[in-house]
Design a protein around this motif. Structure first.
Motif, PDB file in Angstrom:
ATOM      1  N   PRO A 214       0.210  -1.220   0.308  1.00  0.00           N
ATOM      2  CA  PRO A 214      -0.163  -0.349   0.095  1.00  0.00           C
ATOM      3  C   PRO A 214       1.107   1.261  -0.038  1.00  0.00           C
ATOM      4  O   PRO A 214       0.504   2.377  -1.153  1.00  0.00           O
ATOM      5  N   ALA A 215       2.221   1.125   0.701  1.00  0.00           N
ATOM      6  CA  ALA A 215       2.787   2.707   1.200  1.00  0.00           C
ATOM      7  C   ALA A 215       3.310   2.463  -0.019  1.00  0.00           C
ATOM      8  O   ALA A 215       3.704   3.992  -0.570  1.00  0.00           O
ATOM      9  N   GLU A 216       3.937   1.848  -0.459  1.00  0.00           N
ATOM     10  CA  GLU A 216       4.550   1.660  -2.474  1.00  0.00           C
ATOM     11  C   GLU A 216       3.576   2.319  -3.182  1.00  0.00           C
ATOM     12  O   GLU A 216       3.772   3.322  -3.775  1.00  0.00           O
ATOM     13  N   VAL A 217       2.426   2.071  -3.443  1.00  0.00           N
ATOM     14  CA  VAL A 217       1.669   2.497  -4.489  1.00  0.00           C
ATOM     15  C   VAL A 217       1.169   3.551  -4.389  1.00  0.00           C
ATOM     16  O   VAL A 217       0.420   4.447  -5.565  1.00  0.00           O
ATOM     17  N   ALA A 218       0.484   3.993  -2.954  1.00  0.00           N
ATOM     18  CA  ALA A 218       0.651   6.190  -3.252  1.00  0.00           C
ATOM     19  C   ALA A 218       1.371   6.324  -3.202  1.00  0.00           C
ATOM     20  O   ALA A 218       1.132   7.146  -3.325  1.00  0.00           O
ATOM     21  N   PRO A 221       2.431   6.537  -7.988  1.00  0.00           N
ATOM     22  CA  PRO A 221       1.253   6.101  -8.602  1.00  0.00           C
ATOM     23  C   PRO A 221       1.849   6.034 -10.268  1.00  0.00           C
ATOM     24  O   PRO A 221       2.729   7.023 -10.319  1.00  0.00           O
ATOM     25  N   ARG A 222       0.866   5.117 -11.326  1.00  0.00           N
ATOM     26  CA  ARG A 222       1.577   4.787 -12.489  1.00  0.00           C
ATOM     27  C   ARG A 222       0.514   4.798 -13.432  1.00  0.00           C
ATOM     28  O   ARG A 222       1.472   5.153 -14.549  1.00  0.00           O
ATOM     29  N   THR A 223      -0.279   5.088 -13.098  1.00  0.00           N
ATOM     30  CA  THR A 223      -1.515   6.111 -13.879  1.00  0.00           C
ATOM     31  C   THR A 223      -2.471   6.359 -13.553  1.00  0.00           C
ATOM     32  O   THR A 223      -2.487   6.749 -12.213  1.00  0.00           O
ATOM     33  N   GLY A 231      -4.996  10.249  -4.663  1.00  0.00           N
ATOM     34  CA  GLY A 231      -5.494  12.048  -3.608  1.00  0.00           C
ATOM     35  C   GLY A 231      -4.280  12.684  -4.584  1.00  0.00           C
ATOM     36  O   GLY A 231      -3.978  13.573  -3.842  1.00  0.00           O
ATOM     37  N   LEU A 232      -3.586  12.688  -4.917  1.00  0.00           N
ATOM     38  CA  LEU A 232      -2.428  12.583  -5.800  1.00  0.00           C
ATOM     39  C   LEU A 232      -2.541  13.372  -7.520  1.00  0.00           C
ATOM     40  O   LEU A 232      -3.525  13.148  -8.175  1.00  0.00           O
ATOM     41  N   ASN A 233      -1.959  14.377  -8.166  1.00  0.00           N
ATOM     42  CA  ASN A 233      -1.760  14.903  -9.007  1.00  0.00           C
ATOM     43  C   ASN A 233      -0.448  14.053  -9.672  1.00  0.00           C
ATOM     44  O   ASN A 233       0.532  13.962  -8.938  1.00  0.00           O
ATOM     45  N   LEU A 234      -0.800  13.276 -11.406  1.00  0.00           N
ATOM     46  CA  LEU A 234       0.009  12.910 -11.662  1.00  0.00           C
ATOM     47  C   LEU A 234       0.028  13.270 -12.860  1.00  0.00           C
ATOM     48  O   LEU A 234      -1.071  13.600 -14.184  1.00  0.00           O
ATOM     49  N   TYR A 235       1.047  13.023 -13.418  1.00  0.00           N
ATOM     50  CA  TYR A 235       1.782  13.661 -15.041  1.00  0.00           C
ATOM     51  C   TYR A 235       2.673  12.420 -15.066  1.00  0.00           C
ATOM     52  O   TYR A 235       3.791  12.649 -14.762  1.00  0.00           O
ATOM     53  N   ARG A 236       3.098  11.882 -16.303  1.00  0.00           N
ATOM     54  CA  ARG A 236       4.290  11.250 -17.407  1.00  0.00           C
ATOM     55  C   ARG A 236       4.959  12.798 -18.235  1.00  0.00           C
ATOM     56  O   ARG A 236       3.807  13.038 -18.994  1.00  0.00           O
ATOM     57  N   GLY A 237       6.510  12.869 -17.977  1.00  0.00           N
ATOM     58  CA  GLY A 237       7.097  13.311 -18.723  1.00  0.00           C
ATOM     59  C   GLY A 237       8.265  12.960 -18.898  1.00  0.00           C
ATOM     60  O   GLY A 237       8.584  12.331 -19.019  1.00  0.00           O
ATOM     61  N   VAL A 238       9.134  13.947 -19.691  1.00  0.00           N
ATOM     62  CA  VAL A 238      10.041  13.387 -19.726  1.00  0.00           C
ATOM     63  C   VAL A 238      11.794  13.816 -18.770  1.00  0.00           C
ATOM     64  O   VAL A 238      11.297  15.348 -18.877  1.00  0.00           O
ATOM     65  N   ALA A 261       9.423   9.756 -16.975  1.00  0.00           N
ATOM     66  CA  ALA A 261       9.189   9.833 -15.572  1.00  0.00           C
ATOM     67  C   ALA A 261       7.736  10.076 -15.373  1.00  0.00           C
ATOM     68  O   ALA A 261       6.783  11.062 -16.214  1.00  0.00           O
ATOM     69  N   PHE A 262       7.877   9.721 -14.241  1.00  0.00           N
ATOM     70  CA  PHE A 262       6.544  10.394 -13.545  1.00  0.00           C
ATOM     71  C   PHE A 262       6.473  11.949 -13.061  1.00  0.00           C
ATOM     72  O   PHE A 262       7.352  11.930 -11.784  1.00  0.00           O
ATOM     73  N   VAL A 263       5.257  12.374 -12.362  1.00  0.00           N
ATOM     74  CA  VAL A 263       5.828  13.497 -11.568  1.00  0.00           C
ATOM     75  C   VAL A 263       4.643  13.749 -11.186  1.00  0.00           C
ATOM     76  O   VAL A 263       3.279  13.684 -11.314  1.00  0.00           O
ATOM     77  N   ALA A 264       4.428  13.712  -9.230  1.00  0.00           N
ATOM     78  CA  ALA A 264       2.867  13.944  -8.554  1.00  0.00           C
ATOM     79  C   ALA A 264       3.260  14.650  -7.608  1.00  0.00           C
ATOM     80  O   ALA A 264       4.248  14.843  -7.086  1.00  0.00           O
TER      81      ALA A 264
END
Length: 343
Positions: A214-218, A221-223, A231-238, A261-264
Motif C-alpha cells: 500500500p505505501a509503495e502504490v500510494a 502511482p503509475r496511472t 489523492g495525487l496529481n500525476l503526470y508523465r513526462g520526460v 518519468a512521472f511527476v506527482a
C-alpha cells in the motif's frame, strides 16, 4: 495455503488476463475502475465464472477443475446474500453442514463464530431483522465457519453507512489477521484497501497496471486512476537532470532522472495566485478554473490548462482570491513538494 492463479476470461468485447499470487495469511486487494475486471476475477476464483484459459491452484491443488460447491472457499458478497428464511445461527451453520459436519456440530461451530463476531445475541434473528452492520458480521461468520482455505470478499463494506463502516472495518481487520488462509478483497475504497490489505493489485481494462505494498502504490502511482485513487496529481513526462517536461510545463524536481518519468504532487501543495507572482517561482503555469467543490474542511479547485490539476485551499482563500469557474489563475508548486520517479 498459497494461491497461484492465472485468470483468463474472455467475454464479448472484454478480456481479463491477470496473474495472482497470495501467500498464507496475506490479504490482497483488487482495485480498479468500474468494468476493469475485479469482480470477474473474484467470480472466476469462486468458480462462478468459467475460465477461458489459465489455472487456479491453492496449496498445490488445482481448483479450476472443481465445481464451485467443491472448492474450499468462503465468500462474502456485497449484498451479503444471507438466506432470508434461516436464522443467523442457521445461516452460519450452513457452511459446516455443506462440508459434512453433523447438525449439532455445525450449530456448535456457528454459535462460536457468532460469539466471535459479536452476534451471539442475534442467533435467532432472521436477516430482515438485522442492520447492515449486523448482516455483514453474520455473512463473515458464515464464510469463515466452513474453515475455508481461500476467503473472497466482494466490496464487503459498501452497503454500510459511514459510521458503521468505520467500526466494522476495524473488526474485519482483526478477523483477517487471525485467518491463516489466503484472502482476496475487491474494493473501490482506497482507505479500505490501505487498512485491510498487505498487497494491492490495480486492474484496468482486464490487465494489471500496478501492484505492490500500500505505501509503495500510494507513493508512486503509475496511472491516472491510481493517482486519483491516492489523492495525487500525476503526470508523465520526460526528465533531464532535475527537470521534467510535462506538456508545456517544465517542472523542477528534487530527484535526478533521465528519460520517461512521472511527476506527482498533492492538491494541498498547489498554490494559487490571481496575478503572476513576483520573482521567478519554479513550477508555475497559467490555468482556468473548471470547477470548485467542497472537499472535507477545505475547497478543491479543478484547473484546466497546459496540464489539468486539483488544488486544495481554504474557504477563506477562495473568498480572498475571488475564485469562480472560468476565471484565469496562476498555479505553482514548490520543487520540494513534487515527487519524480522513473516511468
Amino acid at each position: 495455503m498459497s494461491l497461484h492463479a492465472h485468470l483468463a476470461v474472455q467475454r464479448s468485447g472484454f478480456r481479463l488476463d491477470i496473474d495472482l499470487t497470495v501467500a498464507p495469511g496475506q490479504v490482497v486487494a483488487l482495485l480498479g475502475p468500474n468494468g476493469a475486471g475485479k469482480t470477474t476475477a473474484l467470480r472466476a476464483l469462486a468458480g462462478l465464472t468459467g475460465l477461458s484459459g489459465g489455472h487456479i491452484t491453492l496449496d498445490g491443488t488445482p481448483l479450476h477443475t472443481l465445481a464451485a460447491e467443491r472448492r474450499p472457499i468462503g465468500m462474502v458478497f456485497q449484498d451479503y446474500l444471507l438466506f432470508p428464511h434461516l436464522s443467523a445461527l442457521e445461516n452460519v451453520a450452513f457452511g459446516p453442514r455443506c462440508r459434512g459436519a453433523s447438525k449439532s456440530d455445525a450449530r456448535r461451530r456457528a454459535a462460536a463464530w457468532l460469539q466471535r463476531v459479536g452476534m451471539a445475541d442475534f442467533a435467532r434473528a432472521r436477516p430482515r431483522q438485522l442492520s447492515g452492520g449486523q448482516a455483514q458480521r453474520v455473512a463473515l461468520a458464515r464464510a469463515l465457519a466452513a474453515e475455508p482455505r481461500l476467503l473472497l470478499l466482494d466490496e464487503p463494506l459498501a452497503a454500510l453507512d459511514a459510521r458503521t463502516r468505520l467500526d466494522v472495518r476495524a473488526e474485519l481487520r482483526r478477523h483477517l489477521a487471525d485467518f491463516g488462509g489466503a484472502t482476496v478483497l475487491v474494493t473501490h475504497d482506497p482507505l479500505e484497501a490501505m487498512v485491510l490489505a498487505d498487497h494491492l493489485v490495480v486492474i484496468e481494462n482486464g490487465a494489471i497496471v500496478q501492484q505492490g505494498g500500500p505505501a509503495e502504490v500510494a507513493r508512486r502511482p503509475r496511472t491516472d486512476y491510481v493517482g486519483r485513487l491516492v489523492g495525487l496529481n500525476l503526470y508523465r513526462g520526460v526528465a533531464a537532470g532535475k527537470r521534467v517536461k510535462v506538456e508545456e510545463v517544465l517542472f523542477s524536481v528534487a530527484e535526478h532522472l533521465d528519460g520517461p518519468a512521472f511527476v506527482a504532487f498533492a492538491p494541498a501543495a498547489v498554490a494559487l495566485y490571481r496575478t503572476r507572482p513576483d520573482g521567478s517561482p519554479r513550477n508555475l503555469w497559467q490555468a482556468r478554473i473548471e470547477g470548485i467543490e467542497r472537499h472535507g474542511d477545505n475547497v478543491r479547485v479543478h484547473l484546466e490548462g497546459p496540464i489539468s490539476a486539483s488544488a486544495d485551499i481554504t474557504p477563506a482563500a477562495v473568498a480572498e482570491l475571488d475564485l469562480t469557474p472560468g476565471r484565469q489563475i496562476w498555479a505553482a508548486v514548490k520543487a520540494t513538494e513534487t515527487h519524480a520517479y522513473p516511468a
